[in-house]
Scaffold this motif. Structure first.
Motif, PDB file in Angstrom:
ATOM      1  N   GLY B  77       0.826  -1.204   0.000  1.00 24.93           N
ATOM      2  CA  GLY B  77       0.000   0.000   0.000  1.00 24.93           C
ATOM      3  C   GLY B  77       0.862   1.256   0.000  1.00 24.93           C
ATOM      4  N   TYR B  78       1.929   1.249   0.832  1.00 29.75           N
ATOM      5  CA  TYR B  78       2.781   2.426   0.906  1.00 29.75           C
ATOM      6  C   TYR B  78       3.523   2.648  -0.407  1.00 29.75           C
ATOM      7  N   PHE B  79       4.018   1.563  -1.013  1.00 35.29           N
ATOM      8  CA  PHE B  79       4.714   1.704  -2.297  1.00 35.29           C
ATOM      9  C   PHE B  79       3.765   2.252  -3.368  1.00 35.29           C
ATOM     10  N   ASP B  80       2.527   1.761  -3.367  1.00 37.28           N
ATOM     11  CA  ASP B  80       1.565   2.246  -4.360  1.00 37.28           C
ATOM     12  C   ASP B  80       1.267   3.728  -4.143  1.00 37.28           C
ATOM     13  N   TYR B  81       1.251   4.117  -2.879  1.00 42.39           N
ATOM     14  CA  TYR B  81       1.052   5.529  -2.549  1.00 42.39           C
ATOM     15  C   TYR B  81       2.213   6.371  -3.092  1.00 42.39           C
ATOM     16  N   ILE B  82       3.449   5.862  -2.863  1.00 43.42           N
ATOM     17  CA  ILE B  82       4.632   6.558  -3.384  1.00 43.42           C
ATOM     18  C   ILE B  82       4.591   6.599  -4.917  1.00 43.42           C
ATOM     19  N   ASN B  83       4.184   5.485  -5.519  1.00 42.33           N
ATOM     20  CA  ASN B  83       4.088   5.436  -6.978  1.00 42.33           C
ATOM     21  C   ASN B  83       3.114   6.498  -7.497  1.00 42.33           C
ATOM     22  N   ILE B 319      -3.766   6.123   3.579  1.00 44.05           N
ATOM     23  CA  ILE B 319      -3.030   5.319   2.595  1.00 44.05           C
ATOM     24  C   ILE B 319      -3.608   3.908   2.534  1.00 44.05           C
ATOM     25  N   MET B 320      -3.886   3.332   3.709  1.00 43.77           N
ATOM     26  CA  MET B 320      -4.415   1.972   3.738  1.00 43.77           C
ATOM     27  C   MET B 320      -5.774   1.923   3.043  1.00 43.77           C
ATOM     28  N   LYS B 321      -6.568   2.981   3.238  1.00 41.52           N
ATOM     29  CA  LYS B 321      -7.910   2.998   2.659  1.00 41.52           C
ATOM     30  C   LYS B 321      -7.830   3.052   1.135  1.00 41.52           C
ATOM     31  N   THR B 322      -6.929   3.906   0.627  1.00 40.57           N
ATOM     32  CA  THR B 322      -6.872   4.116  -0.819  1.00 40.57           C
ATOM     33  C   THR B 322      -6.005   3.066  -1.519  1.00 40.57           C
ATOM     34  N   TYR B 323      -4.864   2.745  -0.918  1.00 40.61           N
ATOM     35  CA  TYR B 323      -3.890   1.901  -1.628  1.00 40.61           C
ATOM     36  C   TYR B 323      -3.701   0.526  -0.983  1.00 40.61           C
ATOM     37  N   GLY B 324      -4.115   0.375   0.255  1.00 40.60           N
ATOM     38  CA  GLY B 324      -3.872  -0.895   0.957  1.00 40.60           C
ATOM     39  C   GLY B 324      -5.047  -1.838   0.881  1.00 40.60           C
ATOM     40  N   GLY B 336       4.504  -2.645   8.321  1.00 42.28           N
ATOM     41  CA  GLY B 336       4.741  -2.722   6.873  1.00 42.28           C
ATOM     42  C   GLY B 336       5.094  -1.373   6.295  1.00 42.28           C
ATOM     43  N   GLN B 337       4.323  -0.356   6.670  1.00 40.29           N
ATOM     44  CA  GLN B 337       4.615   0.988   6.137  1.00 40.29           C
ATOM     45  C   GLN B 337       5.973   1.477   6.638  1.00 40.29           C
TER      46      GLN B 337
END
Lengths: 374, 415
Positions: B77-83, B319-324, B336-337
């Motif tokens: 999720g965090y990587f997708d957020y960074i992406n 972040i978890m809501k949108t990407y996780g 994890g984050q």
């Protein structure tokens, strides 16, 4: 002359040639589309599983002794090899052989309680052995050798200087495992087609009957355990050699049960079935991935609402289901099932009639995979 | 007769041809000196637009629920957020999570797959002591960075291996911190240790013993249990019979919760309980019951999911809501984050011209980095590959882990 030129022998030569060429194929078009060094590693694993499962099939399939503790024997073989190599610097060939013999001896002793225990009771006893072993390995008294909970870390296996240039380390490992696997498979074939093999089968079908026919029941039971343990020991030795790491957690109850499932799935009392079982055992993760990508694992989620997330966890249920299906619909395993299909296929029947009609001997390939042992 | 013989002849010729072909191949390819393993370029797994990372986690079977959100929600999720923010130096991070069923032999296999088939740039957050042990040497040998191993076993960071970094605090350091607490707050305690019979328990015990050294604290009982045991009643009872007046548990959350529950509910024993940071999770409290968990002491290095007025935690929940995948924020997603943030920091420092050597060098140069959801800073150096050596004491109050006191620890990276 013609007896050498049977289709089966030629098929075996071709198979052997393929096995020799396999670890090099990934460098060549078009094989490099699907092959890479990782596949070589997987097939090396396949060879090891084959040795281990052959042993289990000799015991459970041929002699009818159910064992849920085969993993414990494999672990004993692996630890013996690891300790010999790590503490005493024994070369791997001798270490693995010694592990086989030592585990075989332990198997012989384990055969003693099996003389009194049958069926589910034997299964429970072997399960107990599987549960007890990790604790035993962690005992302080032998910690110096076993490394306790941390296990034993060996140095990474390297290809010897002699083969340098011909083989990478990975290819060397492949041959180092495939060669004994082929030898052990041929050995198993010979055993099961000998007096000993027939005695095992007599034992499985009826102990009283076997006794009547002059089979020394206690001796053959212990022999079955011993042979099976010998295979497990060799398999465990090869495993730790390729893996270079062994801990009490490496072989657990789950793995022991999975082994049994695979042997039944492939076909009890069949060497070809064991090859099939070992293949499924090796690629079981890929199979789950494949069925997941095909959306098959999503099915339960569609049936039971809210289970989408955990469909991957159904692996255990999947094995159970496969086992039940196998027991009900293909009691002789996958190989037996294929055999039956082949026997029934119209073109097969026509071919057989044609050959018979010409007065020739029946095509040996038609019988090649059928169950000689029965 | 005729037929089978003729057929046989054909087959023989074909087999011979095949054997020759095989022999030819052998000869042809054995001359090439190409090394396998996919280390062909300077940086496998790095393209102009992408960085491929891999990890191994139990995604199925019994431990999946206890661990998989770390990878599948927290890191991913965090990587997708960074992406979504444009990635790191223009590259997107792709994380491949492989299922190892928490079985060492499977870990060995999937890690080889990650390196040789998926050609990952680095492995991040590989979980488990026994499992990661089966793959660690292979990674060192292939020179694949083994980032932030999620195991507290000290052997992964001591002695320092150039390409490997620890993830969570090691159990010896943590045990020392807990031991110091006991020595300070209960200087005459008679301690009973309840330990999982493996590296985890053994390292914890070593740390505790070091922490209480020189004080009046005495260890009167040592109860080791197998990881398959879930009911520790008899162990707790024996600890009480040995005259213990303080319990220390190096257990996983289910067993730790069981210890608290048995002591309070079954034995009606109001004994102080100190547990490993592994147990400082929401699941511990819900399993033990808030009443029974009340007053249990532990240590943490990250914030707690319920601290919803903290900006870091608020962002994390977003972040978890949108990407996780809509995962509920928990200690697992936070861990994890935290690993994800560390990785992104290391990749940032390594620069656009990314190689494995540069990643290692950049990670070793991280000093005083505080991730948005961590309570303590991270320091690495070439002689210290342990990220978290300082932790914060927490105590269960009203069904929540509440911080108290100043951060305590040992920093081995010089300023």
């Amino acid at each position: 002359m013609e007896s050498v030129l049977t289709r089966r022998n030629i098929a075996l030569v071709a198979l052997l040639a393929f096995l020799v060429a396999f670890p090099y194929l990934y460098r060549i078009q078009p094989f490099n589309q699907v092959l890479d060094p990782f596949r070589t590693f997987q097939v090396t694993r396949l060879a090891i599983w084959l040795v281990i499962l052959l042993g289990l099939n000799l015991l459970t399939g041929y002699s009818g002794q159910i064992s849920l503790g085969h993993g414990a024997l494999v672990a004993i073989g692996a630890y013996t090899t690891a300790v010999l190599m790590h503490e005493f610097g024994v070369p791997v060939v001798f270490a693995v052989l010694a592990a086989g013999l030592f585990t075989g001896a332990i198997g012989f002793v384990l055969g003693v309680p099996a003389l009194r225990l049958t069926g589910p009771y034997l299964a429970i006893a072997t399960l107990a052995m599987m549960l007890a072993l990790p604790q035993i390995l962690k005992l302080n008294g032998i910690r110096e050798w076993t490394g306790g909970v941390s296990g034993i870390l060996l140095s990474t296996p390297r290809a010897p200087a002699v083969v340098e240039g011909f083989m990478t380390d990975r290819q060397w490992l492949y041959f180092a495992c495939m060669t004994p696997a082929v030898i052990m498979a041929v050995l198993a074939w010979n055993i099961t087609h000998s007096h000993t093999g027939r005695a095992f089968i007599a034992l499985r079908d009826s102990e009283v009957g076997a006794q009547q026919m002059g089979v020394n029941v206690p001796l053959y039971k212990m022999l079955a355990f011993s042979l099976s343990a010998f295979y497990a020991g060799i398999g465990g030795g090869l495993f730790v050699f390729t893996e270079a790491f062994m801990s009490p957690d490496t072989f657990d109850v789950n793995l022991s049960i999975t082994m049994l499932v695979m042997v039944v799935l492939g076909g009890l009392t069949s060497i070809a079935g064991t090859v099939f079982g070992a293949t499924v055992m090796t690629f079981r993760n890929d199979l789950v991935d494949l069925s997941a990508s095909l959306g098959l694992l999503g099915l339960p989620g569609k049936i039971v609402p809210g289970e989408e997330q955990s469909s991957e966890t159904l692996r255990g249920a999947l094995y159970g289901l496969l086992l039940i299906i196998t027991m009900v619909f293909m009691p002789r395993g996958f190989v037996g099932f294929v055999d039956e299909l082949r026997g029934r296929a119209p073109w097969r029947r026509a071919a057989r009639m044609f050959l018979r009609g010409r007065g020739g001997d029946a095509d040996p390939a038609l019988d090649a995979t059928s169950d000689h042992a029965e | 007769m005729d037929i089978s013989r003729r057929a046989g002849g054909n087959f023989l010729i074909r087999a011979l041809a095949l054997a020759l072909f095989a022999a030819g191949l052998l000869g042809a390819v054995s001359c090439t000196s190409e090394e396998d393993g996919g280390d062909g370029g300077a940086s496998p797994g790095v393209s102009d637009t992408e960085i491929v990372l891999g990890t191994h986690f139990p995604l199925s079977q019994h431990l999946a629920a206890a661990y998989s959100p770390i990878a599948t929600a927290g890191m991913k999720g965090y990587f997708d957020y960074i992406n979504a923010q444009g990635g790191v130096h223009g590259r997107k991070i792709r994380l491949i999570v492989e299922d190892d069923h928490y079985t060492p032999s499977d870990t060995a296999e999937v890690v080889r797959k990650l390196v040789e088939q998926d050609k990952v740039f680095a492995v991040i957050g590989g979980l488990g002591t026994a499992t990661h042990s089966a793959a660690a040497n292979f990674l060192v040998e292939r020179g694949v960075p083994d980032m932030f191993v999620l195991s507290g076993a000290a052997k992964f960071t001591d002695p320092v291996v150039k390409t490997r970094f620890g993830g969570n605090p090691d159990y010896i350091t943590e045990g020392k911190i807990l031991g110091q607490y006991i020595a300070k707050e209960h200087p005459d305690a008679k301690v009973a240790l309840i330990l999982q019979n493996d590296d985890f328990g053994a390292d914890g015990e070593r740390g505790i013993r070091e922490g209480i050294e020189g004080s009046g604290v005495e260890i009167v009982a040592r109860e080791a249990y197998e990881s398959l045991e879930t009911d520790l009643t008899s162990h707790v009872q024996r600890a009480r019979n040995e005259g213990a007046d303080l319990l220390v548990a190096y257990t996983l959350p289910p067993q730790g919760a069981n210890v608290a529950k048995v002591a309070r509910e079954v034995l009606n024993w109001d004994v102080p309980i100190v547990v490993t940071g592994v147990d400082a999770t929401d699941i511990f409290i819900s399993l033990a019951g808030a009443e029974n968990a009340e007053g249990v002491i532990s240590v943490v290095f990250g914030k707690q999911a319920y601290q919803t007025d903290d900006p870091g935690i608020q962002k994390h929940a977003e972040i978890m809501k949108t990407y996780g995948g809509g995962a509920e924020p928990s200690n697992l997603t936070i861990l994890g984050q935290a690993m994800g943030e560390l990785m992104v920091e290391a990749l940032q420092k390594a620069g656009r011209d990314l190689t494995r050597d540069k990643l290692i060098e950049a990670t070793e140069s991280i000093r005083g980095f505080r991730c948005t959801i961590c309570l303590v800073p991270v320091n690495f150096s070439d002689s210290d590959h342990r990220p978290f050596e300082v932790e914060v004491y927490v105590k269960v109050e009203g069904g929540k882990w509440v911080e108290f006191g100043e951060p305590v620890g040992f920093e081995s990276t010089p300023e």
